[in-house]
Scaffold this active site. Structure first.
Site, mmCIF file in Angstrom:
data_model
loop_
_atom_site.group_PDB
_atom_site.id
_atom_site.type_symbol
_atom_site.label_atom_id
_atom_site.label_comp_id
_atom_site.label_asym_id
_atom_site.label_seq_id
_atom_site.Cartn_x
_atom_site.Cartn_y
_atom_site.Cartn_z
ATOM 1 C CG ASP A 161 7.099 5.291 15.027
ATOM 2 O OD1 ASP A 161 6.603 4.196 14.672
ATOM 3 O OD2 ASP A 161 6.414 6.308 15.249
ATOM 4 C CG HIS A 162 6.986 3.878 19.389
ATOM 5 N ND1 HIS A 162 7.597 5.075 19.061
ATOM 6 C CD2 HIS A 162 5.703 4.178 19.681
ATOM 7 C CE1 HIS A 162 6.713 6.055 19.173
ATOM 8 N NE2 HIS A 162 5.555 5.540 19.541
ATOM 9 C CB CYS B 259 5.431 6.173 11.851
ATOM 10 S SG CYS B 259 4.504 7.260 10.756
ATOM 11 C CB THR C 95 -0.651 7.864 10.597
ATOM 12 O OG1 THR C 95 0.474 8.745 10.708
ATOM 13 C CG2 THR C 95 -1.520 7.966 11.849
ATOM 14 C CG HIS D 30 1.318 7.927 -13.059
ATOM 15 N ND1 HIS D 30 0.026 8.373 -13.204
ATOM 16 C CD2 HIS D 30 1.492 6.991 -14.036
ATOM 17 C CE1 HIS D 30 -0.563 7.752 -14.217
ATOM 18 N NE2 HIS D 30 0.308 6.894 -14.735
ATOM 19 N NE ARG E 208 0.569 11.225 -19.180
ATOM 20 C CZ ARG E 208 0.468 9.905 -19.340
ATOM 21 N NH1 ARG E 208 1.300 9.276 -20.161
ATOM 22 N NH2 ARG E 208 -0.447 9.205 -18.698
ATOM 23 C CG HIS E 209 4.022 9.933 -15.665
ATOM 24 N ND1 HIS E 209 2.886 10.549 -15.199
ATOM 25 C CD2 HIS E 209 3.608 8.950 -16.501
ATOM 26 C CE1 HIS E 209 1.830 9.953 -15.721
ATOM 27 N NE2 HIS E 209 2.236 8.991 -16.523
HETATM 28 C C1 RB5 Z 1 3.456 7.631 17.463
HETATM 29 O O1 RB5 Z 1 2.510 7.523 18.472
HETATM 30 C C2 RB5 Z 1 2.837 8.243 16.216
HETATM 31 O O2 RB5 Z 1 2.636 9.600 16.405
HETATM 32 C C3 RB5 Z 1 3.705 7.978 15.020
HETATM 33 O O3 RB5 Z 1 3.898 6.609 14.884
HETATM 34 C C4 RB5 Z 1 3.182 8.453 13.670
HETATM 35 O O4 RB5 Z 1 1.888 7.997 13.452
HETATM 36 C C5 RB5 Z 1 3.363 9.853 13.327
HETATM 37 O O5 RB5 Z 1 2.992 10.330 12.253
#
Ligand code: RB5
Length: 147
Positions: free
Chosen positions: A15-16, A72, A74, A105, A139-140
């Site tokens: 994403d951005h 993204c 996070t 795994h 096993r995995h």
């Molecule tokens: C965008 O601001 C943010 O929400 C996105 O990049 C991401 O972290 C979502 O999980």
């Protein structure tokens, strides 16, 4: 040419928030000899990450593309969206250790990265671990079939 860990079709999107990392990661993948399919976006304008996650996962589900990378802010939203797809095992990795273990795994086929909480200095280590580690099977295999 036979496809190996060093010659895969890899779908990538962000994403951005992940746009700059996407550029770096695509370059690294190409340098390693992978065939990169970039599903966008092509700027840092605000977009909705699930749309990009679904596009990458659909490319893998349709066949011919072995791996995906989703970035993204996070990495969490991308991994949530990607893991809604049957046959997709998306792993949010924070370093080389988690990337290696999820390949060994979990046979992860989509790597999710949080651009806002990953130090760019460890990016190549993380990517190398993910793309150069084989699934152990055994096993995995039984366990991932229970997912
Ligand atoms: C965008 O601001 C943010 O929400 C996105 O990049 C991401 O972290 C979502 O999980």
């Amino acid at each position: 040419m036979e496809e190996t860990l060093y010659n895969m079709k890899v779908a990538i999107a962000s994403d951005h928030a992940g746009f700059k990392f996407k550029t770096r990661i695509s370059k690294w993948l190409e340098e390693q000899g992978h065939n990169v399919r970039d599903f966008g976006p092509d700027s840092e304008d605000s977009v909705d990450y699930p749309e990009f996650a679904h596009t990458v996962c659909e490319a893998i589900e349709q066949g011919g593309t072995q791996m995906g990378v989703l970035i993204c802010g996070t990495g969490i939203g991308m991994s949530m969206a990607a893991n809604r797809h049957k046959g997709i095992r998306a792993a949010l990795c924070k370093d080389g250790g988690t990337a290696e273990m999820t390949r060994r795994h979990n046979n992860a086929n989509v790597l999710c990265i949080g651009a806002r909480n990953t130090n760019p200095a460890i990016l190549h280590d993380l990517l190398g671990a993910f793309f150069n580690t084989e699934f152990e099977g055994g096993r995995h295999e039984k366990r991932i079939n229970k997912i």
